[in-house]
Design a protein around this motif. Structure first.
Motif, short mmCIF file in Angstrom:
data_model
loop_
_atom_site.label_atom_id
_atom_site.label_comp_id
_atom_site.label_asym_id
_atom_site.label_seq_id
_atom_site.Cartn_x
_atom_site.Cartn_y
_atom_site.Cartn_z
N VAL A 275 10.11 3.30 -6.28
CA VAL A 275 9.10 4.35 -6.19
C VAL A 275 9.66 5.72 -5.82
O VAL A 275 8.92 6.70 -5.82
CB VAL A 275 7.95 3.96 -5.23
N ALA A 276 10.95 5.79 -5.54
CA ALA A 276 11.57 7.10 -5.30
C ALA A 276 11.66 7.88 -6.61
O ALA A 276 11.79 9.10 -6.59
CB ALA A 276 12.94 6.93 -4.66
N ASN A 277 11.59 7.17 -7.73
CA ASN A 277 11.64 7.83 -9.04
C ASN A 277 10.28 8.46 -9.35
O ASN A 277 9.24 7.98 -8.91
CB ASN A 277 12.01 6.83 -10.13
N VAL B 258 6.82 9.33 -11.17
CA VAL B 258 5.85 8.46 -11.85
C VAL B 258 6.08 8.48 -13.36
O VAL B 258 6.05 7.43 -14.02
CB VAL B 258 4.41 8.89 -11.50
N GLU B 259 6.29 9.66 -13.92
CA GLU B 259 6.52 9.78 -15.37
C GLU B 259 7.73 8.95 -15.81
O GLU B 259 7.71 8.33 -16.88
CB GLU B 259 6.73 11.25 -15.77
N THR B 260 8.77 8.93 -14.99
CA THR B 260 9.97 8.16 -15.31
C THR B 260 9.66 6.67 -15.28
O THR B 260 10.04 5.93 -16.20
CB THR B 260 11.10 8.49 -14.32
N ILE B 261 8.96 6.23 -14.25
CA ILE B 261 8.61 4.81 -14.13
C ILE B 261 7.77 4.38 -15.32
O ILE B 261 8.06 3.37 -15.97
CB ILE B 261 7.88 4.55 -12.80
N VAL B 262 6.73 5.14 -15.62
CA VAL B 262 5.84 4.78 -16.73
C VAL B 262 6.60 4.83 -18.06
O VAL B 262 6.44 3.95 -18.91
CB VAL B 262 4.58 5.66 -16.75
N GLY B 263 7.46 5.80 -18.22
CA GLY B 263 8.26 5.89 -19.44
C GLY B 263 9.15 4.66 -19.62
O GLY B 263 9.25 4.10 -20.72
N GLU B 264 9.77 4.20 -18.53
CA GLU B 264 10.61 3.01 -18.60
C GLU B 264 9.78 1.76 -18.90
O GLU B 264 10.22 0.88 -19.64
CB GLU B 264 11.40 2.85 -17.30
N ILE B 265 8.59 1.69 -18.32
CA ILE B 265 7.70 0.55 -18.60
C ILE B 265 7.33 0.53 -20.09
O ILE B 265 7.37 -0.51 -20.74
CB ILE B 265 6.44 0.60 -17.72
N LEU B 266 6.97 1.69 -20.62
CA LEU B 266 6.58 1.77 -22.03
C LEU B 266 7.72 1.38 -22.96
O LEU B 266 7.51 0.70 -23.98
CB LEU B 266 6.06 3.17 -22.36
N ALA C 48 0.85 -1.20 0.00
CA ALA C 48 0.00 0.00 0.00
C ALA C 48 0.88 1.24 0.00
O ALA C 48 1.92 1.28 0.65
CB ALA C 48 -0.90 0.00 1.22
N GLY C 49 0.46 2.25 -0.75
CA GLY C 49 1.19 3.50 -0.77
C GLY C 49 2.38 3.53 -1.72
O GLY C 49 3.08 4.54 -1.81
N SER C 50 2.62 2.43 -2.45
CA SER C 50 3.78 2.39 -3.34
C SER C 50 3.51 3.10 -4.67
O SER C 50 4.43 3.30 -5.46
CB SER C 50 4.22 0.94 -3.59
N GLY C 51 2.26 3.46 -4.92
CA GLY C 51 1.94 4.20 -6.15
C GLY C 51 1.30 3.35 -7.23
O GLY C 51 1.27 3.74 -8.39
N LYS C 52 0.76 2.20 -6.86
CA LYS C 52 0.16 1.29 -7.84
C LYS C 52 -0.93 1.98 -8.66
O LYS C 52 -0.95 1.86 -9.88
CB LYS C 52 -0.42 0.05 -7.15
N ASP D 32 11.50 2.49 -0.15
CA ASP D 32 11.82 2.68 1.25
C ASP D 32 10.54 2.80 2.08
O ASP D 32 9.61 3.54 1.70
CB ASP D 32 12.67 3.94 1.39
N ARG D 33 10.50 2.08 3.19
CA ARG D 33 9.31 2.08 4.05
C ARG D 33 8.94 3.48 4.53
O ARG D 33 7.76 3.84 4.58
CB ARG D 33 9.56 1.17 5.25
N ASN D 34 9.92 4.30 4.87
CA ASN D 34 9.62 5.65 5.36
C ASN D 34 9.01 6.52 4.27
O ASN D 34 8.09 7.30 4.54
CB ASN D 34 10.87 6.30 5.95
N LEU D 35 9.51 6.40 3.05
CA LEU D 35 8.94 7.16 1.94
C LEU D 35 7.49 6.74 1.71
O LEU D 35 6.60 7.59 1.57
CB LEU D 35 9.76 6.92 0.66
N ILE D 36 7.25 5.45 1.72
CA ILE D 36 5.89 4.96 1.49
C ILE D 36 4.96 5.36 2.63
O ILE D 36 3.82 5.76 2.40
CB ILE D 36 5.91 3.43 1.25
#
Length: 162
Positions: free
Chosen positions: A144-146, A148-156, A9-13, A105-109
């Motif tokens: 998830v420290a990255n 969202v746009e970066t994560i999605v871009g890498e997935i694409l 939870a909270g990881s940005g799914k 990281d747990r603290n970030l989440i």
């Protein structure tokens, strides 16, 4: 193809999933929408769900996955913390499912959870999610420290290479 965005939870799914679905032009589904009211009440009260609590929820999602696969695919946000859960979720051929795991990281989440408005998840059960999480030996993994746009871009990029 069904892209399942997993993680605690909270990881940005949901955030990653909605953006990815939009970019792919496919529907987005959030596994939280399939919980029975009793499960939501437990989590809102700070009580972690048991395996028994999750089974009917996972089976309901699994049945929908068959339909979503036949309809052309989707993006699904679902914690899927244990291998046992992931096995229930994959009734369709596994070559039609791509697991995307968000880690961090747990603290970030925890900070993200504390910043959410209107969500039923009680931060007291985050620790239990980290404790039961079984990192799969397959899938694509993103920190998830990255942004969202970066994560999605890498997935694409990976999707277009497959």
């Amino acid at each position: 193809m069904i892209y399942i965005i997993g993680g605690v939870a909270g990881s940005g799914k949901t955030t990653v999933g909605k953006l990815l679905a939009s970019r792919l032009g496919v529907p987005f589904y959030d596994a939280d929408d399939f919980h029975v009211p009793e499960n939501i009440e437990k989590m809102a009260s700070g009580i972690p769900l048991s395996d028994k609590d999750r089974i009917s929820w996972l089976r309901k999602i699994s049945l929908n996955m068959v339909r979503w696969d036949q309809e052309g695919g989707c993006v699904l946000a679902c914690s899927a913390l244990k291998e046992f859960y992931r096995n229930i979720l994959t009734p369709i051929p596994t070559h039609h499912v791509q697991w995307i795991i968000l880690e961090g990281d747990r603290n970030l989440i925890l900070r993200r959870i504390r910043g959410r408005k209107g969500h039923f998840f009680d931060e007291r059960i985050l620790g239990s999610q980290f404790e039961i999480f079984e990192r799969p030996k397959y899938g694509w993994f993103y920190n998830v420290a990255n942004p969202v746009e970066t994560i999605v871009g890498e997935i694409l990029v990976r999707i277009n290479q497959v």
